[in-house]
Write a protein that holds these residues in place. Structure first.
Motif, PDB file in Angstrom:
ATOM      1  N   LYS A  54      -8.288  -1.491   4.991  1.00 50.03           N
ATOM      2  CA  LYS A  54      -9.326  -2.224   4.267  1.00 50.03           C
ATOM      3  C   LYS A  54      -8.744  -3.389   3.473  1.00 50.03           C
ATOM      4  O   LYS A  54      -9.305  -4.493   3.443  1.00 50.03           O
ATOM      5  CB  LYS A  54     -10.098  -1.279   3.336  1.00 50.03           C
ATOM      6  N   VAL A  55      -7.606  -3.156   2.822  1.00 46.52           N
ATOM      7  CA  VAL A  55      -7.016  -4.224   2.016  1.00 46.52           C
ATOM      8  C   VAL A  55      -6.450  -5.331   2.907  1.00 46.52           C
ATOM      9  O   VAL A  55      -6.482  -6.517   2.544  1.00 46.52           O
ATOM     10  CB  VAL A  55      -5.936  -3.679   1.055  1.00 46.52           C
TER      11      VAL A  55
ATOM     12  N   LYS B 174     -11.135  -6.608  -5.542  1.00 43.41           N
ATOM     13  CA  LYS B 174     -11.192  -5.699  -4.391  1.00 43.41           C
ATOM     14  C   LYS B 174      -9.796  -5.379  -3.885  1.00 43.41           C
ATOM     15  O   LYS B 174      -9.496  -4.217  -3.538  1.00 43.41           O
ATOM     16  CB  LYS B 174     -12.019  -6.346  -3.269  1.00 43.41           C
ATOM     17  N   ILE B 175      -8.936  -6.381  -3.837  1.00 46.14           N
ATOM     18  CA  ILE B 175      -7.549  -6.164  -3.405  1.00 46.14           C
ATOM     19  C   ILE B 175      -6.855  -5.168  -4.328  1.00 46.14           C
ATOM     20  O   ILE B 175      -6.163  -4.250  -3.876  1.00 46.14           O
ATOM     21  CB  ILE B 175      -6.783  -7.503  -3.370  1.00 46.14           C
TER      22      ILE B 175
ATOM     23  N   VAL C 268      -9.438  -7.499   3.760  1.00 48.06           N
ATOM     24  CA  VAL C 268      -9.842  -8.334   2.617  1.00 48.06           C
ATOM     25  C   VAL C 268      -8.874  -9.498   2.438  1.00 48.06           C
ATOM     26  O   VAL C 268      -9.290 -10.638   2.190  1.00 48.06           O
ATOM     27  CB  VAL C 268      -9.915  -7.494   1.316  1.00 48.06           C
TER      28      VAL C 268
ATOM     29  N   GLU D 142      -8.276  -2.883  -6.258  1.00 47.63           N
ATOM     30  CA  GLU D 142      -8.894  -1.565  -6.081  1.00 47.63           C
ATOM     31  C   GLU D 142      -8.349  -0.853  -4.844  1.00 47.63           C
ATOM     32  O   GLU D 142      -8.005   0.339  -4.892  1.00 47.63           O
ATOM     33  CB  GLU D 142     -10.409  -1.735  -5.951  1.00 47.63           C
ATOM     34  N   LEU D 143      -8.259  -1.584  -3.734  1.00 49.34           N
ATOM     35  CA  LEU D 143      -7.829  -0.982  -2.474  1.00 49.34           C
ATOM     36  C   LEU D 143      -6.337  -0.641  -2.487  1.00 49.34           C
ATOM     37  O   LEU D 143      -5.921   0.359  -1.891  1.00 49.34           O
ATOM     38  CB  LEU D 143      -8.159  -1.911  -1.310  1.00 49.34           C
TER      39      LEU D 143
ATOM     40  N   CYS E  44       0.827  -1.210   0.000  1.00 49.71           N
ATOM     41  CA  CYS E  44       0.000   0.000   0.000  1.00 49.71           C
ATOM     42  C   CYS E  44       0.863   1.262   0.000  1.00 49.71           C
ATOM     43  O   CYS E  44       0.500   2.278  -0.584  1.00 49.71           O
ATOM     44  CB  CYS E  44      -0.921   0.002   1.227  1.00 49.71           C
TER      45      CYS E  44
ATOM     46  N   LYS F 191      -5.940   2.523  -4.353  1.00 49.30           N
ATOM     47  CA  LYS F 191      -6.378   3.678  -3.562  1.00 49.30           C
ATOM     48  C   LYS F 191      -5.540   3.857  -2.290  1.00 49.30           C
ATOM     49  O   LYS F 191      -5.754   4.815  -1.544  1.00 49.30           O
ATOM     50  CB  LYS F 191      -7.857   3.505  -3.170  1.00 49.30           C
ATOM     51  N   HIS F 192      -4.631   2.916  -2.050  1.00 46.76           N
ATOM     52  CA  HIS F 192      -3.767   2.946  -0.860  1.00 46.76           C
ATOM     53  C   HIS F 192      -4.582   2.936   0.441  1.00 46.76           C
ATOM     54  O   HIS F 192      -4.234   3.605   1.415  1.00 46.76           O
ATOM     55  CB  HIS F 192      -2.840   4.169  -0.891  1.00 46.76           C
ATOM     56  N   GLU F 193      -5.670   2.141   0.434  1.00 48.23           N
ATOM     57  CA  GLU F 193      -6.507   2.012   1.630  1.00 48.23           C
ATOM     58  C   GLU F 193      -6.018   0.798   2.430  1.00 48.23           C
ATOM     59  O   GLU F 193      -6.515  -0.315   2.285  1.00 48.23           O
ATOM     60  CB  GLU F 193      -7.984   1.889   1.233  1.00 48.23           C
ATOM     61  N   LYS F 194      -5.058   1.058   3.278  1.00 52.59           N
ATOM     62  CA  LYS F 194      -4.283   0.013   3.940  1.00 52.59           C
ATOM     63  C   LYS F 194      -5.117  -0.919   4.816  1.00 52.59           C
ATOM     64  O   LYS F 194      -5.063  -2.142   4.668  1.00 52.59           O
ATOM     65  CB  LYS F 194      -3.168   0.656   4.769  1.00 52.59           C
TER      66      LYS F 194
END
Length: 224
Positions: free
Chosen positions: A200-201, A188-189, A204, A191-192, A104, A195-198
């Motif tokens: 959340k990823v 989803k992985i 998942v 996408e996250l 991320c 977006k660097h959404e640590k």
């Protein structure tokens, strides 16, 4: 022993490696069953080689946890156990979570594009029904994340775990009903990470591995 066992000849590999890959694939496909004896003479005759490369290949299979040697009985295909599966996937869960956490922070646009390419390759492979290709595509997707983490020591640790994880990955991927969920999770992985959404990823990825553990646990229980 399966009548379909044939040597997968590769002119660029030593004979022991050719024998190893042949036996390894037969085990992972289920052509050589858990508990089935790996008798050197019989295998040598079947594959048209001497006993020496058979013996060396069996040692390599033991290193991967795919074969075991029983006193006064000889080598046989290792049985999958819940304990082994739990131990392996616990380690994978921790390492995968660390990998996506680091990825991320470090993943580049080029690596995002490569991850998208591997994701699509996995999706296409599920339509072909070739378990080996599906598993290879899944490995490639995760390998892209590992390298994007930017930590060479982590990649080395994951490479060392690769073969122990692979057997459980193949068992999971034999279930066609799992493909839609896997595809959704891969998307989803990606996408996250983009977006660097640590956090959340990481969640998942955790669910991604936990689902595999649950399915493989049931497979092991069904085989007992």
């Amino acid at each position: 022993m399966t009548d379909n066992l044939k040597l997968n000849v590769d002119a660029y590999l030593p004979l022991r490696d050719v024998v190893f890959h042949t036996l390894r694939e037969a085990i992972l496909k289920g052509e050589l069953k858990p508990g089935e004896r790996l008798m050197e003479l019989q295998l040598a005759s079947k594959l048209g080689v001497s006993r020496t490369p058979i013996r060396e290949a069996i040692r390599m299979l033991e290193q991967e946890g795919l074969a075991v040697t029983i006193p006064r009985r000889g080598a046989e295909v290792a049985r999958m156990t819940e304990k082994d599966m739990k131990d392996v996937l616990q380690i994978r869960e921790v390492l995968d979570e660390l990998a996506v956490r680091l990825a991320c922070d470090n993943i580049t646009k080029e690596e995002i594009k490569e991850l998208e390419k591997q994701m699509l390759q996995f999706e296409n492979s599920t339509k072909q029904g070739d378990i080996k290709k599906i598993a290879e595509a899944d490995v490639a997707f995760h390998d892209t994340i590992y390298h994007a983490a930017g930590n060479a020591k982590l990649v080395t640790m994951l490479d060392n775990m690769r073969e122990q994880i692979y057997r459980y990955r193949v068992e999971y991927l034999k279930d066609e009903n799992a493909y839609p969920t896997l595809i959704q999770e891969h998307r989803k992985i990606l996408e996250l990470l983009d977006k660097h959404e640590k956090e959340k990823v990481i969640e998942v990825m955790k669910v991604h591995v936990e689902k595999q553990a649950k399915v493989v646990k049931q497979i092991i229980r069904d085989q007992e």
